[in-house]
Write a protein that holds these residues in place. Structure first.
Motif, mmCIF file in Angstrom:
data_model
loop_
_atom_site.group_PDB
_atom_site.id
_atom_site.type_symbol
_atom_site.label_atom_id
_atom_site.label_comp_id
_atom_site.label_asym_id
_atom_site.label_seq_id
_atom_site.Cartn_x
_atom_site.Cartn_y
_atom_site.Cartn_z
ATOM 1 N N LYS A 44 0.660 -1.048 0.072
ATOM 2 C CA LYS A 44 0.154 0.119 0.029
ATOM 3 C C LYS A 44 0.747 1.273 0.090
ATOM 4 O O LYS A 44 0.389 2.213 -0.537
ATOM 5 C CB LYS A 44 -0.914 0.037 1.344
ATOM 6 N N GLY A 45 1.849 1.136 0.566
ATOM 7 C CA GLY A 45 2.699 2.339 0.673
ATOM 8 C C GLY A 45 2.577 3.013 2.140
ATOM 9 O O GLY A 45 1.742 2.742 3.162
ATOM 10 N N ASP A 46 2.990 4.395 2.177
ATOM 11 C CA ASP A 46 2.683 5.172 3.754
ATOM 12 C C ASP A 46 1.315 5.067 3.693
ATOM 13 O O ASP A 46 0.542 5.401 2.816
ATOM 14 C CB ASP A 46 3.174 6.485 3.228
ATOM 15 N N THR A 47 1.134 4.631 4.917
ATOM 16 C CA THR A 47 -0.314 4.786 5.661
ATOM 17 C C THR A 47 -0.276 5.591 6.906
ATOM 18 O O THR A 47 0.498 5.389 7.741
ATOM 19 C CB THR A 47 -0.599 3.430 5.732
ATOM 20 N N LYS A 48 -1.215 6.452 6.895
ATOM 21 C CA LYS A 48 -1.121 7.312 7.916
ATOM 22 C C LYS A 48 -1.404 6.704 9.348
ATOM 23 O O LYS A 48 -2.193 5.673 9.660
ATOM 24 C CB LYS A 48 -2.394 8.412 8.296
ATOM 25 N N GLY A 49 -0.380 6.971 10.310
ATOM 26 C CA GLY A 49 -0.373 6.397 11.699
ATOM 27 C C GLY A 49 0.577 5.043 11.647
ATOM 28 O O GLY A 49 0.685 4.611 12.832
ATOM 29 N N LEU A 50 0.942 4.479 10.606
ATOM 30 C CA LEU A 50 1.869 3.390 10.850
ATOM 31 C C LEU A 50 3.202 3.534 10.134
ATOM 32 O O LEU A 50 3.633 4.319 9.252
ATOM 33 C CB LEU A 50 1.312 2.251 9.821
ATOM 34 N N LEU A 51 4.025 2.829 10.975
ATOM 35 C CA LEU A 51 5.487 3.022 10.345
ATOM 36 C C LEU A 51 5.835 2.176 9.238
ATOM 37 O O LEU A 51 5.316 1.027 8.867
ATOM 38 C CB LEU A 51 6.213 2.380 11.608
ATOM 39 N N LEU A 52 6.470 2.953 8.338
ATOM 40 C CA LEU A 52 7.157 2.029 7.131
ATOM 41 C C LEU A 52 8.511 2.702 6.615
ATOM 42 O O LEU A 52 8.473 3.818 6.397
ATOM 43 C CB LEU A 52 6.245 2.336 5.964
ATOM 44 N N LEU A 53 9.477 2.057 7.285
ATOM 45 C CA LEU A 53 10.838 2.484 7.184
ATOM 46 C C LEU A 53 11.554 2.223 5.593
ATOM 47 O O LEU A 53 10.924 1.461 4.858
ATOM 48 C CB LEU A 53 11.749 1.675 8.135
ATOM 49 N N ASP A 54 12.407 3.127 5.492
ATOM 50 C CA ASP A 54 13.012 2.665 4.154
ATOM 51 C C ASP A 54 13.434 1.146 3.898
ATOM 52 O O ASP A 54 13.580 0.921 2.752
ATOM 53 C CB ASP A 54 14.495 3.466 4.138
ATOM 54 N N SER A 55 13.829 0.736 4.947
ATOM 55 C CA SER A 55 14.445 -0.909 4.992
ATOM 56 C C SER A 55 13.227 -1.619 4.601
ATOM 57 O O SER A 55 13.345 -2.637 4.117
ATOM 58 C CB SER A 55 14.727 -1.415 6.212
ATOM 59 N N ASP A 56 11.977 -1.171 4.972
ATOM 60 C CA ASP A 56 10.621 -1.860 4.645
ATOM 61 C C ASP A 56 10.347 -1.788 3.308
ATOM 62 O O ASP A 56 10.415 -2.842 2.499
ATOM 63 C CB ASP A 56 9.551 -1.440 5.521
ATOM 64 N N LYS A 57 10.594 -0.512 2.839
ATOM 65 C CA LYS A 57 10.321 -0.221 1.378
ATOM 66 C C LYS A 57 11.309 -1.076 0.358
ATOM 67 O O LYS A 57 11.063 -1.369 -0.730
ATOM 68 C CB LYS A 57 10.199 0.996 1.135
ATOM 69 N N ALA A 58 12.555 -1.119 0.997
ATOM 70 C CA ALA A 58 13.506 -1.732 0.174
ATOM 71 C C ALA A 58 13.312 -3.205 -0.186
ATOM 72 O O ALA A 58 13.803 -3.740 -1.142
ATOM 73 C CB ALA A 58 14.915 -1.573 0.975
ATOM 74 N N LEU A 59 12.341 -3.899 0.681
ATOM 75 C CA LEU A 59 12.123 -5.345 0.350
ATOM 76 C C LEU A 59 11.218 -5.421 -1.206
ATOM 77 O O LEU A 59 11.466 -6.447 -1.698
ATOM 78 C CB LEU A 59 11.129 -5.775 1.344
ATOM 79 N N CYS A 60 11.167 -4.345 -1.596
ATOM 80 C CA CYS A 60 10.412 -4.365 -3.126
ATOM 81 C C CYS A 60 11.146 -3.649 -4.003
ATOM 82 O O CYS A 60 10.975 -3.498 -5.203
ATOM 83 C CB CYS A 60 9.057 -3.411 -3.042
ATOM 84 N N ASP A 61 12.674 -3.579 -3.713
ATOM 85 C CA ASP A 61 13.538 -2.605 -4.776
ATOM 86 C C ASP A 61 14.025 -3.804 -5.720
ATOM 87 O O ASP A 61 14.658 -3.332 -6.849
ATOM 88 C CB ASP A 61 14.913 -2.312 -3.997
ATOM 89 N N GLU A 62 14.183 -5.081 -5.413
ATOM 90 C CA GLU A 62 14.344 -6.315 -6.216
ATOM 91 C C GLU A 62 13.160 -7.087 -6.593
ATOM 92 O O GLU A 62 12.378 -7.427 -5.703
ATOM 93 C CB GLU A 62 15.568 -7.113 -5.487
ATOM 94 N N PRO A 63 12.941 -7.395 -8.085
ATOM 95 C CA PRO A 63 11.836 -8.272 -8.649
ATOM 96 C C PRO A 63 11.851 -9.490 -7.686
ATOM 97 O O PRO A 63 10.403 -9.824 -7.228
ATOM 98 C CB PRO A 63 12.281 -8.511 -9.790
ATOM 99 N N GLU A 64 12.890 -10.180 -7.402
ATOM 100 C CA GLU A 64 12.522 -11.593 -6.681
ATOM 101 C C GLU A 64 12.345 -11.196 -5.115
ATOM 102 O O GLU A 64 11.363 -11.962 -4.524
ATOM 103 C CB GLU A 64 14.026 -12.058 -6.451
ATOM 104 N N LEU A 65 12.533 -10.035 -4.564
ATOM 105 C CA LEU A 65 12.145 -9.760 -3.256
ATOM 106 C C LEU A 65 10.696 -9.226 -3.144
ATOM 107 O O LEU A 65 9.883 -9.697 -2.261
ATOM 108 C CB LEU A 65 13.201 -8.916 -2.393
ATOM 109 N N GLU A 66 10.239 -8.546 -4.108
ATOM 110 C CA GLU A 66 9.088 -7.864 -4.294
ATOM 111 C C GLU A 66 7.855 -9.047 -4.601
ATOM 112 O O GLU A 66 6.915 -9.110 -4.023
ATOM 113 C CB GLU A 66 8.728 -6.922 -5.342
ATOM 114 N N LYS A 67 8.528 -10.076 -5.183
ATOM 115 C CA LYS A 67 7.389 -11.340 -5.452
ATOM 116 C C LYS A 67 7.106 -11.929 -4.134
ATOM 117 O O LYS A 67 6.069 -12.351 -3.825
ATOM 118 C CB LYS A 67 8.156 -12.101 -6.486
#
Length: 97
Positions: A44-67
């Motif tokens: 979903k991406g950034d959601t008000k009131g919930l933590l989403l760190l750069d390290s969390d977002k980075a899990l989608c940086d590579e196609p294999e991890l995003e899958k």
């Protein structure tokens, strides 16, 4: 790589505390429930009131991890099965839960 993605799902539980990490707040709307909402929130991406760190977002940086993130977001049983294996391996290597 799979183990990093699946063990990151432990963020489903609890919250970050500013005095300990510099960050504040939960990753999910139900921080006392272990489920796959963490992965759903990454998609979903950034959601008000919930933590989403750069390290969390980075899990989608590579196609294999995003899958994997998408798989765990859609299939809680797959997340649970893979988490059990990765956590067991981590514990057997001498890193207690």
């Amino acid at each position: 790589d799979k183990e990093i993605v699946v063990l990151s799902g432990a963020h489903a539980l609890g919250s970050a505390h500013k005095e300990r990490s510099g960050f504040n707040g939960p990753w999910t709307t139900k921080p006392l429930v272990f489920d796959n909402e963490y992965y759903q929130n990454i998609i979903k991406g950034d959601t008000k009131g919930l933590l989403l760190l750069d390290s969390d977002k980075a899990l989608c940086d590579e196609p294999e991890l995003e899958k994997l993130v998408k798989t765990y977001a859609q299939d809680q049983d797959a997340f649970f099965a893979d988490y059990i294996e990765a956590h067991k391996k981590l514990s057997e290597l001498g890193f207690p839960a």
